[in-house]
Motif scaffolding. Structure first.
Motif, mmCIF file in Angstrom:
data_model
loop_
_atom_site.group_PDB
_atom_site.id
_atom_site.type_symbol
_atom_site.label_atom_id
_atom_site.label_comp_id
_atom_site.label_asym_id
_atom_site.label_seq_id
_atom_site.Cartn_x
_atom_site.Cartn_y
_atom_site.Cartn_z
ATOM 1 N N GLN A 125 -33.420 -34.429 -1.316
ATOM 2 C CA GLN A 125 -31.719 -34.399 -1.711
ATOM 3 C C GLN A 125 -31.474 -32.553 -1.141
ATOM 4 O OE1 GLN A 125 -30.600 -33.469 -5.661
ATOM 5 N NE2 GLN A 125 -28.531 -34.195 -5.145
ATOM 6 N N LEU A 126 -30.761 -32.344 -0.463
ATOM 7 C CA LEU A 126 -30.231 -30.465 0.199
ATOM 8 C C LEU A 126 -29.532 -30.129 -0.823
ATOM 9 C CD1 LEU A 126 -30.453 -31.662 3.647
ATOM 10 C CD2 LEU A 126 -31.895 -30.907 2.051
ATOM 11 N N ALA A 127 -29.118 -28.951 -1.226
ATOM 12 C CA ALA A 127 -27.431 -28.419 -1.614
ATOM 13 C C ALA A 127 -27.795 -27.571 -1.203
ATOM 14 C CB ALA A 127 -27.711 -28.193 -3.009
ATOM 15 N N SER A 128 -26.396 -26.617 -1.803
ATOM 16 C CA SER A 128 -26.135 -25.110 -0.703
ATOM 17 C C SER A 128 -24.929 -24.814 -2.199
ATOM 18 C CB SER A 128 -25.708 -25.226 0.729
ATOM 19 O OG SER A 128 -24.257 -25.512 0.274
ATOM 20 N N ILE A 129 -25.701 -23.446 -1.885
ATOM 21 C CA ILE A 129 -24.945 -21.812 -2.509
ATOM 22 C C ILE A 129 -23.673 -21.238 -1.875
ATOM 23 C CG2 ILE A 129 -24.596 -20.446 -4.633
ATOM 24 C CD1 ILE A 129 -26.980 -21.628 -5.279
ATOM 25 N N ASP B 171 -26.517 -37.238 -1.702
ATOM 26 C CA ASP B 171 -27.401 -36.627 -1.270
ATOM 27 C C ASP B 171 -27.582 -34.700 -1.029
ATOM 28 O OD1 ASP B 171 -24.927 -37.453 -0.066
ATOM 29 O OD2 ASP B 171 -26.922 -37.592 2.187
ATOM 30 N N ILE B 172 -26.404 -34.680 -0.972
ATOM 31 C CA ILE B 172 -26.379 -33.169 -0.473
ATOM 32 C C ILE B 172 -25.025 -32.789 -1.825
ATOM 33 C CG2 ILE B 172 -24.658 -31.695 1.032
ATOM 34 C CD1 ILE B 172 -26.175 -33.660 3.051
ATOM 35 N N VAL B 173 -25.280 -31.583 -2.759
ATOM 36 C CA VAL B 173 -24.478 -31.192 -3.021
ATOM 37 C C VAL B 173 -24.337 -29.877 -3.005
ATOM 38 C CG1 VAL B 173 -24.615 -30.362 -5.621
ATOM 39 C CG2 VAL B 173 -25.608 -32.274 -5.137
ATOM 40 N N THR B 174 -22.146 -29.014 -2.504
ATOM 41 C CA THR B 174 -22.261 -28.503 -2.857
ATOM 42 C C THR B 174 -21.547 -26.781 -3.352
ATOM 43 O OG1 THR B 174 -20.161 -28.587 -1.379
ATOM 44 C CG2 THR B 174 -22.157 -28.704 0.039
ATOM 45 N N ALA B 175 -22.036 -26.222 -3.649
ATOM 46 C CA ALA B 175 -21.722 -25.031 -5.031
ATOM 47 C C ALA B 175 -20.704 -23.898 -4.291
ATOM 48 C CB ALA B 175 -22.384 -24.593 -6.016
ATOM 49 N N GLY B 176 -19.686 -24.218 -5.474
ATOM 50 C CA GLY B 176 -18.528 -22.455 -4.741
ATOM 51 C C GLY B 176 -19.333 -21.587 -4.433
ATOM 52 N N GLY B 177 -18.683 -20.460 -5.111
ATOM 53 C CA GLY B 177 -18.854 -18.382 -4.657
ATOM 54 C C GLY B 177 -20.572 -18.295 -5.460
ATOM 55 N N TRP C 250 -24.579 -20.347 -8.242
ATOM 56 C CA TRP C 250 -25.883 -20.952 -8.199
ATOM 57 C C TRP C 250 -26.029 -21.391 -9.807
ATOM 58 C CZ3 TRP C 250 -29.446 -18.529 -11.809
ATOM 59 C CH2 TRP C 250 -28.857 -16.913 -11.791
ATOM 60 N N VAL C 251 -25.610 -20.478 -10.656
ATOM 61 C CA VAL C 251 -25.263 -21.078 -12.170
ATOM 62 C C VAL C 251 -24.848 -22.142 -12.182
ATOM 63 C CG1 VAL C 251 -24.980 -20.198 -14.636
ATOM 64 C CG2 VAL C 251 -25.538 -18.363 -12.918
ATOM 65 N N ASP C 252 -23.778 -23.047 -11.697
ATOM 66 C CA ASP C 252 -23.004 -24.519 -12.126
ATOM 67 C C ASP C 252 -24.440 -25.586 -11.548
ATOM 68 O OD1 ASP C 252 -20.488 -24.014 -13.182
ATOM 69 O OD2 ASP C 252 -20.841 -22.008 -12.139
ATOM 70 N N LEU C 253 -24.642 -25.009 -10.127
ATOM 71 C CA LEU C 253 -25.199 -25.519 -9.451
ATOM 72 C C LEU C 253 -26.889 -26.294 -10.880
ATOM 73 C CD1 LEU C 253 -26.515 -27.687 -7.697
ATOM 74 C CD2 LEU C 253 -26.936 -25.659 -5.646
ATOM 75 N N GLY C 254 -27.584 -25.091 -10.822
ATOM 76 C CA GLY C 254 -28.431 -25.219 -11.962
ATOM 77 C C GLY C 254 -28.731 -26.054 -12.916
ATOM 78 N N LEU C 255 -27.878 -25.899 -13.665
ATOM 79 C CA LEU C 255 -27.617 -26.684 -14.590
ATOM 80 C C LEU C 255 -26.844 -27.913 -14.363
ATOM 81 C CD1 LEU C 255 -24.391 -24.736 -17.100
ATOM 82 C CD2 LEU C 255 -27.256 -24.435 -16.786
ATOM 83 N N LYS C 256 -26.454 -28.237 -13.058
ATOM 84 C CA LYS C 256 -26.483 -29.381 -12.908
ATOM 85 C C LYS C 256 -28.111 -30.594 -12.559
ATOM 86 C CE LYS C 256 -24.342 -32.514 -9.288
ATOM 87 N NZ LYS C 256 -23.339 -33.213 -10.731
ATOM 88 N N LEU C 257 -29.157 -29.461 -12.183
ATOM 89 C CA LEU C 257 -29.731 -30.136 -11.389
ATOM 90 C C LEU C 257 -30.761 -30.394 -12.528
ATOM 91 C CD1 LEU C 257 -30.778 -28.035 -8.671
ATOM 92 C CD2 LEU C 257 -30.097 -30.908 -8.654
ATOM 93 N N ILE C 258 -31.137 -29.453 -13.936
ATOM 94 C CA ILE C 258 -31.136 -29.384 -14.900
ATOM 95 C C ILE C 258 -30.891 -30.761 -15.743
ATOM 96 C CG2 ILE C 258 -31.746 -28.014 -17.168
ATOM 97 C CD1 ILE C 258 -31.658 -25.334 -15.675
ATOM 98 N N ASP C 259 -29.537 -30.544 -15.950
ATOM 99 C CA ASP C 259 -29.475 -32.134 -16.453
ATOM 100 C C ASP C 259 -29.446 -33.467 -16.100
ATOM 101 O OD1 ASP C 259 -27.216 -33.628 -18.003
ATOM 102 O OD2 ASP C 259 -25.634 -33.778 -16.769
ATOM 103 N N THR D 45 -16.576 -33.684 2.651
ATOM 104 C CA THR D 45 -15.769 -33.007 2.262
ATOM 105 C C THR D 45 -16.729 -31.857 1.254
ATOM 106 O OG1 THR D 45 -13.629 -33.778 1.509
ATOM 107 C CG2 THR D 45 -14.507 -32.549 0.524
ATOM 108 N N ILE D 46 -16.593 -30.309 1.445
ATOM 109 C CA ILE D 46 -17.628 -29.439 0.732
ATOM 110 C C ILE D 46 -17.334 -28.613 0.144
ATOM 111 C CG2 ILE D 46 -19.723 -29.694 2.890
ATOM 112 C CD1 ILE D 46 -18.695 -26.631 3.067
ATOM 113 N N THR D 47 -17.789 -27.988 -0.582
ATOM 114 C CA THR D 47 -16.736 -26.169 -1.015
ATOM 115 C C THR D 47 -18.311 -25.295 -1.101
ATOM 116 O OG1 THR D 47 -16.422 -25.046 -3.052
ATOM 117 C CG2 THR D 47 -17.363 -26.493 -3.236
ATOM 118 N N THR D 48 -17.500 -24.001 -0.701
ATOM 119 C CA THR D 48 -18.272 -22.805 -0.126
ATOM 120 C C THR D 48 -17.185 -21.756 -1.248
ATOM 121 O OG1 THR D 48 -19.402 -21.399 1.156
ATOM 122 C CG2 THR D 48 -16.864 -22.613 1.881
ATOM 123 N N ASN D 49 -17.970 -20.298 -1.080
ATOM 124 C CA ASN D 49 -16.555 -19.412 -1.583
ATOM 125 C C ASN D 49 -15.033 -19.362 -0.394
ATOM 126 O OD1 ASN D 49 -15.380 -16.743 -2.100
ATOM 127 N ND2 ASN D 49 -17.783 -15.957 -2.283
#
Length: 317
Positions: free
Chosen positions: A103-107, A155-161, A165-174, A124-128
């Protein structure tokens, strides 16, 4: 004993080390908490990855060097987005990893490196929101939704601002350790659990690099008039275009209808008043051009995701 799930953080040119180290601490804390709770099944481990002469090298890892990460994360970047020539060797490696089931992810600006893989085409992705227009110009086959804090395709997760990284981190911990550990880690780090949206924090950032001089003239006019003069005939006259042609070109250039564009300009001004003044919500509504405070509240909530009162409570200076 089951093998730990490994999350790899990619060290690319310009990467923000504060985010890398923060995510490392977050994941290692979650791993330790999982151990203390005697959690059955695979635990969590974190590694850092860089390219040396085009070859991926695992650094600062607790996992077996023969293992493969489950996820590779592209953290935020400092400065300008990564250039195509710098991204090329990383992109080739990331495509290979993705094809192998990683899996790939970006912030934030990490999305530019992910975009160079070609794997975002049609998604459709998100970024700052600050860099969204630049991203769209570089990757026109990708749709950007900056209202979302996380966009998850599996397979791919993108995070905003930057701090997403906090929100993506919690999602992966979950995902790997479950909601109980995720919520306890969120409390320990004094961070909001998943559920917030990026639009709570953003202000309207209109597209201005589209190259249509007639539409740009109208945008400057609306900014100067605080979107109070929004009659179609007046706006078309400002652009020097027939009305139907103006509407088509305005939507193409800005991505919005004239009504939605003006509403977003007014709401952005209202956000400023709510944050920095003590004026009542009804007074703010009038100040930004709404004679009906009820209509203002509905528009504000639709665009921001919070009521004016909730917004003031959260962000007032």
């Amino acid at each position: 004993m089951a093998r730990a799930a490994e999350i790899g953080l990619v060290l690319y040119p310009g990467v923000q080390m504060a985010a890398v180290l923060g995510m490392t601490d977050l994941f290692r804390s979650a791993m330790e908490l999982g151990r203390k709770k005697g959690r059955a099944g695979p635990l969590l481990t974190v590694s850092h990855w860089r390219l040396e002469d085009g070859v991926p090298v695992r650094v600062d890892a607790e996992s077996d060097a023969a293992s493969r990460p489950c996820v590779l994360v592209l953290p935020p970047a400092l400065g300008d987005p990564i250039r195509r020539e710098e991204a090329a060797p990383f992109a080739a490696w990331l495509r290979e990893c993705h094809a192998g089931g990683i899996q790939l992810a970006s912030i934030c600006a990490g999305a530019f490196l992910l975009g160079e893989t070609g794997l975002l085409a049609g998604r459709t992705i998100t970024t700052n929101w600050v860099i969204a227009e630049t991203f769209e110009r570089r990757f026109p086959d990708v749709t950007v939704d900056t209202d979302r804090l996380l966009a998850d395709d599996g397979d791919i997760v993108t995070a905003g601002g930057v701090m997403a990284w906090v929100d993506l981190g919690l999602k992966l911990i979950d995902r790997f350790l479950g909601p109980t550990i995720m919520l306890e880690i969120a409390r320990q780090f004094v961070i909001d659990p998943p559920g917030r949206e990026q639009r709570y924090y953003s202000t309207f950032s209109p597209r201005l690099l589209h190259g249509d001089a007639a539409i740009l003239k109208v945008q400057h006019f609306l900014q100067a008039s605080e979107a109070r003069e929004i009659g179609l005939d007046l706006l078309a006259a400002q652009a020097g275009l027939e009305e139907r042609t103006f509407l088509r070109r305005f939507r193409k250039a800005t991505g919005l209808t004239t009504t939605d564009y003006c509403q977003r300009l007014r709401v952005a001004k209202a956000q400023e008043h709510l944050q920095f003044t003590t004026r009542s919500v009804d007074r703010v509504a009038l100040d930004v051009g709404y004679n009906d405070p009820g209509a203002f509240r509905k528009v504000f909530a639709r665009i921001v995701g919070l009521t004016p009162g909730e917004y003031r409570k959260r962000f007032r200076s």
